[in-house]
Write an enzyme that holds these catalytic residues in place. Structure first.
Site, mmCIF file in Angstrom:
data_model
loop_
_atom_site.group_PDB
_atom_site.id
_atom_site.type_symbol
_atom_site.label_atom_id
_atom_site.label_comp_id
_atom_site.label_asym_id
_atom_site.label_seq_id
_atom_site.Cartn_x
_atom_site.Cartn_y
_atom_site.Cartn_z
ATOM 1 N N GLU A 148 0.895 -1.169 0.000
ATOM 2 C CA GLU A 148 0.000 0.000 0.000
ATOM 3 C C GLU A 148 0.924 1.207 0.000
ATOM 4 O OE1 GLU A 148 -3.216 0.070 -0.129
ATOM 5 O OE2 GLU A 148 -3.832 -1.955 0.403
ATOM 6 N N GLU A 184 -6.732 -4.103 0.884
ATOM 7 C CA GLU A 184 -7.010 -4.313 2.302
ATOM 8 C C GLU A 184 -8.444 -3.900 2.579
ATOM 9 O OE1 GLU A 184 -2.823 -3.986 4.593
ATOM 10 O OE2 GLU A 184 -3.785 -2.059 4.225
#
Ligand code: NAP
Length: 485
Positions: A254, A462
């Protein structure tokens, strides 16, 4: 200054194998608002990191076999403890990270939301049955937890970025060794304390603190570690991906963003301004999904600037614990220098400064909320994440130009646009290269949605059911030779 009601939440030790551990060396943690030392945490040596991995490996079989519903109940208990200690956790976040208390409370809610969401997902790691190709054969696909996982998290959301990973991993039946950012370890350690109180078995959730690179290398050299989930900058993500290649180990990244925020002439300007403020100034601009390049169609360009100038002029700057503060300190001097460089560079290359434009009267690490007009692709703030309270606006002619400008970046995390035209909404949403698109909306994060980016903003998602899948391995079973009934 802020005091905790429950002092036991302030831990200056690492947590692994169900116990608290000190180290031989330590790192100081400072309050970004005033530079004062808040405390110190151990600087884990290799032996400590290996011990944490060993604890996670030892805990794994029983945790895997516990079953989803039982894991979910423990996650739900952990969630409840975050709710109970919401105020203390918010104070800790404000103390070590700097964001205003109201935003810190919202972060605790966001973090707790992941625990609750994945408590619900834990029993849902469904496999499948595949119709057999041959008589007497049965084919079953199982979804099994990957094993021991590692997490490395950034300082900007010290509770939420960790909860987002840990909740999913633990729900899936994995165990985890987490390493929080060195600027903000205390929130992670408080979460470990609450995990322990919730009754998570020893070794299921572990936190080590200390020098990033050494810990990362040690974690990734361990055979037991099967996956790394990293949130942070693209540069560090690349290095970690190279380390994972050795294993090879799975990796989820991320990373940074450079989100466009596009306002079409048919947009509701009031809403666009409100959305722009939310998408830019949360956490003082220090969010990965922060709008970084504002593109406004020519007929409404001056109107948008006028409204933004008025709204930005009203933002209050100060320490996060002061009442009614909208924007806290930046995390450190390097962050201040970068933001000021971006402003200076833009002005030198022709940007018009309408609000702010430099250090705040409070001095570093406080920067004035700033509005710059006529920014262009030649400027640093166009090409790099500013990670500060600066809005740079450029005019555009038509939809094709807006899309081309919006996509003209190696990043692809979030993108935002405002329009009232439904056909355009679909067209532009499909054309923008980003993992997440806000359409007439500036706040898009939520535990139930798949959060993540494309291009140099990373890989993997996520949150949502995709978040659980990220911690599951697929195993196919072929039963042959069954007697016909
Ligand atoms: P960073 O420098 O990449 O740090 C992130 C984490 O990596 C920290 O824990 C850091 O430790 C650690 N780290 C630093 N160098 C390392 C190395 N060589 N090996 C292993 N670990 C290392 O990023 P940051 O400045 O803290 O965070 C801001 C960045 O995170 C921005 O780019 C932002 O967009 C991104 N971010 C992305 C998301 C997302 O979901 N996509 C969410 C939040 C933030 P230290 O603290 O000790 O340096």
């Amino acid at each position: 200054m802020l005091e905790l009601d429950d002092r036991e939440l302030f831990r200056e030790r690492m947590f692994y194998g169900g116990r608290w551990h000190d180290g031989r060396r330590h790192l100081e943690v400072r309050n970004p608002a005033d530079g004062r030392v808040l405390g110190r945490v151990p600087d884990a040596d290799e032996a400590a990191v290996r011990a944490a991995v060993a604890a996670a490996a030892a805990a794994f079989p029983a945790w895997r076999d516990e079953g989803g519903p039982a894991r979910g109940r423990l996650l739900q208990r952990w969630y409840e403890l975050l709710e109970i200690h919401r105020e203390d956790l918010a104070r800790l976040i404000t103390l070590e990270q700097g964001k205003p208390l109201a935003e810190a409370r919202a972060e605790v809610d966001y973090a707790a939301g992941f625990l609750s969401w994945f408590a619900g997902e834990a029993p849902r790691a469904y496999g499948e049955v595949i119709p057999a190709a041959r008589a007497g054969e049965h084919i079953v696909v199982l979804r099994e937890p990957i094993g021991v996982t590692a997490a490395i998290t950034p300082w900007n959301f010290p509770a939420a970025m960790l909860a987002r990973k840990a909740a999913a991993a633990l729900a899936a039946g994995c165990t985890m060794v987490a390493r929080p950012a060195s600027a903000t370890p205390f929130t992670a350690l408080a979460l470990a304390e609450l995990a322990d109180r919730a009754g998570l078995p020893a070794g299921v959730f572990n936190v080590v603190t200390g020098a990033a690179e050494r810990i990362a290398r040690t974690l990734l050299a361990e055979e037991a570690v099967r996956k790394l989930s990293f949130t942070g900058s693209t540069a560090v993500g690349r290095e970690l991906m190279a380390l994972c290649a050795e294993g090879p180990k799975r990796i989820a990244l991320e990373l940074g963003g450079n989100a466009p925020f596009i306002v079409f002439a048919d947009a509701d300007l009031e809403r666009a301004v409100a959305g722009a403020l939310a998408a830019k100034f949360r956490n003082g601009g220090q969010t990965c999904v922060a709008a970084n390049r504002f593109l406004v169609q020519k007929p409404v360009y001056e109107g948008f600037l006028e409204r933004m100038a008025e709204a930005i002029g009203r933002l209050r700057v100060g320490p996060g614990w002061a009442p009614s503060v909208d924007i806290g300190p930046l995390i450190d001097q390097a962050a201040v220098d970068k933001v000021l460089d971006h402003i200076e560079d833009a002005r030198a290359k022709g940007a018009r400064c309408l609000v702010g434009g430099g250090l705040h009267d409070l001095g570093p690490p406080y920067v004035q909320p700033t509005l710059l007009a006529e920014v262009s692709p030649a400027m640093r703030l166009w090409n790099e994440e500013t990670f500060g309270p600066v809005v740079g606006v450029a005019p555009f002619e038509d939809e094709a130009e807006a899309i081309a400008l919006g996509n003209a970046t190696p990043y692809g995390l979030a993108a935002y646009f405002y329009t009232r035209d439904l056909d355009r909404a679909w067209r532009v949403a499909r054309a923008l290269e980003a993992g997440m698109i806000g359409i007439n909306e500036g706040l898009i994060s939520n535990p139930a949605v798949p959060f993540g980016g494309v291009k140099a903003s990373g890989m993997g998602r996520e949150g949502a059911h995709q978040g659980l899948e990220a911690y599951l391995e697929t195993k196919y079973l072929c039963f042959g030779g069954a007697r016909p009934s």
